[in-house]
Design a protein around this motif. Structure first.
Motif, PDB file in Angstrom:
ATOM      1  N   ASP A  91      -5.921   1.558  -6.580  1.00 18.09           N
ATOM      2  CA  ASP A  91      -5.435   1.769  -5.213  1.00 18.09           C
ATOM      3  C   ASP A  91      -4.176   2.629  -5.160  1.00 18.09           C
ATOM      4  N   PHE A  92      -3.470   2.732  -6.280  1.00 20.02           N
ATOM      5  CA  PHE A  92      -2.230   3.499  -6.328  1.00 20.02           C
ATOM      6  C   PHE A  92      -2.360   4.758  -7.183  1.00 20.02           C
ATOM      7  N   ILE A 140       4.848   0.616   1.034  1.00 19.60           N
ATOM      8  CA  ILE A 140       5.322  -0.355   2.014  1.00 19.60           C
ATOM      9  C   ILE A 140       4.738  -1.718   1.694  1.00 19.60           C
ATOM     10  N   GLU A 141       5.564  -2.740   1.927  1.00 26.00           N
ATOM     11  CA  GLU A 141       5.184  -4.121   1.665  1.00 26.00           C
ATOM     12  C   GLU A 141       6.001  -5.020   2.584  1.00 26.00           C
ATOM     13  N   ARG A 166       0.858  -1.192   0.000  1.00 20.93           N
ATOM     14  CA  ARG A 166       0.000   0.000   0.000  1.00 20.93           C
ATOM     15  C   ARG A 166       0.888   1.234   0.000  1.00 20.93           C
ATOM     16  N   ILE A 167       0.280   2.374  -0.302  1.00 18.90           N
ATOM     17  CA  ILE A 167       0.997   3.648  -0.263  1.00 18.90           C
ATOM     18  C   ILE A 167       0.418   4.526   0.828  1.00 18.90           C
ATOM     19  N   GLU A 168       1.268   5.422   1.323  1.00 18.82           N
ATOM     20  CA  GLU A 168       0.854   6.377   2.342  1.00 18.82           C
ATOM     21  C   GLU A 168       1.574   7.701   2.084  1.00 18.82           C
ATOM     22  N   PRO A 169       0.876   8.818   2.294  1.00 22.67           N
ATOM     23  CA  PRO A 169       1.567  10.100   2.175  1.00 22.67           C
ATOM     24  C   PRO A 169       2.563  10.253   3.317  1.00 22.67           C
ATOM     25  N   PRO A 196      10.734   0.798   2.790  1.00 22.26           N
ATOM     26  CA  PRO A 196       9.890   1.643   1.946  1.00 22.26           C
ATOM     27  C   PRO A 196      10.609   2.136   0.695  1.00 22.26           C
ATOM     28  N   SER A 197       9.847   2.315  -0.362  1.00 19.17           N
ATOM     29  CA  SER A 197      10.327   3.078  -1.517  1.00 19.17           C
ATOM     30  C   SER A 197       9.514   4.368  -1.525  1.00 19.17           C
ATOM     31  N   TYR A 198      10.128   5.438  -1.992  1.00 24.17           N
ATOM     32  CA  TYR A 198       9.516   6.763  -1.900  1.00 24.17           C
ATOM     33  C   TYR A 198       9.239   7.330  -3.278  1.00 24.17           C
TER      34      TYR A 198
END
Length: 170
Positions: A116-117, A56-57, A29-32, A62-64
């Motif tokens: 979702d992305f 994040i997985e 999933r992604i998060e700000p 994390p990748s940004y």
């Protein structure tokens, strides 16, 4: 029952203020994030933002992702490489070019990600191992091992991390 090619390790202990990548979700999933993210290459700041996202997985640092407006797009050259992420969709790649220095496929983006992305549509992510330095809130990042992965390891995340030889089955 899911079988792994190699045994899944026990998570490393966490210290106060750390997250374990083994508590990250699957699927991804992604998060700000409001952390200051910065990328340097060939003596230049290529990207600098406080308006990024992190993906994040489970088992991955994390990748940004940087908004295009916070990236020096004049240093990007469209590359021919394309990949498909099972969670995000099709990725397009860019080379970084600064004077005589070239870093092939150093940057990727999702021009049309799955719904979702959608918030990271057109955002740009950098492989820390293919640039001179990446930073999260001033802390220099350690690149995730392996040529496929683009995770950013900081003191805020605990592993072990997928990427080294023998971890493909995690």
């Amino acid at each position: 029952m899911k079988r792994f090619l190699t045994p899944v390790p026990a998570p490393d202990p966490t210290s106060p203020g750390q997250e374990s990548v083994w508590n990250f979700p699957r699927p991804a999933r992604i998060e700000p994030v409001t952390s200051r993210l910065k990328v340097e290459f060939a003596g230049r700041v290529v990207a600098d933002t406080v308006n990024g996202f992190r993906a994040i997985e489970t088992s991955h640092p994390p990748s940004y992702y940087f908004p295009p407006s916070d990236v020096d797009r004049g240093l990007l050259r469209t590359a021919s490489k394309r990949t498909l992420c099972e969670w995000k969709g099709g990725a397009a790649y860019f080379d970084l070019v600064a004077g005589t220095r070239v870093s092939e496929d150093a940057v990727w983006s999702y021009p049309d990600p799955v719904s979702d992305f959608a918030p990271i549509t057109g955002y740009l992510a950098f492989y820390p191992a293919r640039v001179d330095a990446c930073f999260v809130d001033g802390e220099r990042v350690v690149p995730q091992e392996g040529s496929f992965y683009g995770g950013w390891i900081t003191s805020k995340v605990a592993g072990p991390f997928k990427g080294p030889p023998g971890t493909a089955g995690w």
